[in-house]
Scaffold this active site. Structure first.
Site, PDB file in Angstrom:
ATOM      1  N   THR A 106       0.861  -1.184   0.000  1.00  0.00           N
ATOM      2  CA  THR A 106       0.000   0.000   0.000  1.00  0.00           C
ATOM      3  C   THR A 106       0.894   1.230   0.000  1.00  0.00           C
ATOM      4  OG1 THR A 106      -1.799  -1.114   1.158  1.00  0.00           O
ATOM      5  CG2 THR A 106      -1.770   1.278   1.243  1.00  0.00           C
ATOM      6  N   LYS A 181      -7.616   1.522  -2.951  1.00  0.00           N
ATOM      7  CA  LYS A 181      -7.218   1.115  -1.601  1.00  0.00           C
ATOM      8  C   LYS A 181      -7.296   2.299  -0.641  1.00  0.00           C
ATOM      9  CE  LYS A 181      -5.493  -1.182   1.862  1.00  0.00           C
ATOM     10  NZ  LYS A 181      -4.166  -1.841   1.889  1.00  0.00           N
ATOM     11  N   LYS A 256      -0.867   5.176   8.616  1.00  0.00           N
ATOM     12  CA  LYS A 256      -0.135   5.332   7.348  1.00  0.00           C
ATOM     13  C   LYS A 256      -1.096   5.491   6.184  1.00  0.00           C
ATOM     14  CE  LYS A 256       1.996   2.459   3.902  1.00  0.00           C
ATOM     15  NZ  LYS A 256       2.261   1.060   3.522  1.00  0.00           N
TER      16      LYS A 256
END
Length: 337
Positions: A106, A181, A256
């Site tokens: 990611t 995502k 994050k």
């Protein structure tokens, strides 16, 4: 080597951590020959025990691969691994021409598109294919893959991705997987905070955890944060709340991902007050030492923040928690916390 192994593409796998290790193990179990690399000895040992052929360097792991999968912590790690860092031979230079790279970390959309350009410049093909589903999904092979890149490359990668995932979605061109995502995890971060706030409010109003779950899970409050990753022990036995909030999906990773979402919001000019605030909340949790807990542990932060004084006489169904002693909890509450 079996006939099946001879017909399957050879796989290189870089990153054998909590997600990559189980993903690689599922590929081995499906009959693929997987050569892997991870600099952390414990991760490498676990992967070897699962049947992954461990190499001494990343370059060695990809040298004979038809398909390379990367699962790394950040965009910087991905770009360094692909191009080389200092004296390190990069994966793109080490791989045979026309290797298909599946970048499953990611990272930001910008880093994903940069990685894709590097793959094309060096004669390779590439997809960004981040995942959702956490460690449980990685172990069970039920991850959701969000994929960006050319349609023909997606078709070539699909058999490999379907071994590791229960749902594989082609979202568009390069970077589209990472875009999906980031948007998905912004929804997830906001919804986990909302579910946690609702359970704390329910506690103050005298509701048992099970009663609130039984209502919300079958009503308009139903969501993944409630029905799969419930932030209180009891209603969902497999949720991290029943394991002292061991992740799962760590709060630091949520911080994050919400940071990546905030960067995307800044670059596009989109107004998203809840997404930004969720990022601040998870960043504070991480900075205060809770980053290693599951992201559902945010409920403990909400409890620790205390309750605000309400109007006189508004004690709620059974009096607020601050008005009840530990021995005066409602009978239906016992065994659920």
């Amino acid at each position: 080597m079996t006939d099946t192994q001879q017909t399957l593409p050879r796989l290189g796998f870089i990153g054998m951590g909590n997600m990559g290790g189980p993903m690689a193990a599922n590929l081995v179990a499906a009959g693929y020959t997987v050569t892997g690399y991870d600099p952390v000895p414990a991760a490498a040992q676990r992967a070897a025990a699962a049947g992954v052929r461990m190499a001494g360097t990343g370059a060695e792991a990809v040298a004979q691969a038809d398909v390379v999968i990367t699962m790394l912590p950040t965009g910087r790690h991905v770009l360094n691994a692909l191009s080389g860092d200092g004296d390190t031979h990069g994966l793109l230079a080490a791989a045979d021409g026309d290797t298909l790279f599946l970048e499953c970390s990611t990272i930001s959309v910008d880093d994903a598109t940069t990685a894709h350009a590097l793959m094309l410049e060096t004669g390779h093909r590439g997809l960004d294919a981040p995942v959702s589903g956490g460690v449980v999904g990685a172990e069970a092979g039920t991850l959701t893959f969000m994929v960006g890149g050319a349609a023909e490359d997606f078709a070539a990668a699909l058999p490999v991705l379907e071994v590791m995932g229960g749902r594989v979605v082609h979202c568009g061109g390069p970077g589209a997987g990472q875009a999906a995502k980031i948007c998905n995890n912004m929804i997830l971060g906001v919804s986990m905070i909302a579910v946690s706030e609702a359970f704390v409010l329910g506690e103050e109003l005298g509701l048992s955890h099970q009663a609130l779950f039984d209502v919300a899970s079958a009503a308009s409050g139903q969501c993944w944060a409630l029905t799969t990753n419930c932030p209180v022990p009891g209603p969902v036995p497999a949720s991290p709340a029943n394991r002292d909030y061991r992740p799962g999906f760590a709060a630091a990773l949520m911080a994050k991902d919400l940071g990546l979402a905030a960067d995307a919001l800044d670059s596009t000019g989109v107004s998203a007050e809840l997404g930004r605030r969720a990022g601040e909340i998870y960043r504070n949790l991480t900075e205060s030492g809770g980053g290693g807990e599951d992201f559902s542990a945010i409920i403990n932060t909400i409890r620790a923040n205390g309750t605000q004084p309400g109007p006189a006489g508004s004690a709620g169904v059974a009096g607020t928690a601050s008005q009840r002693t530990a021995g005066q909890q409602p009978a239906e509450q016992s065994g659920t916390a």
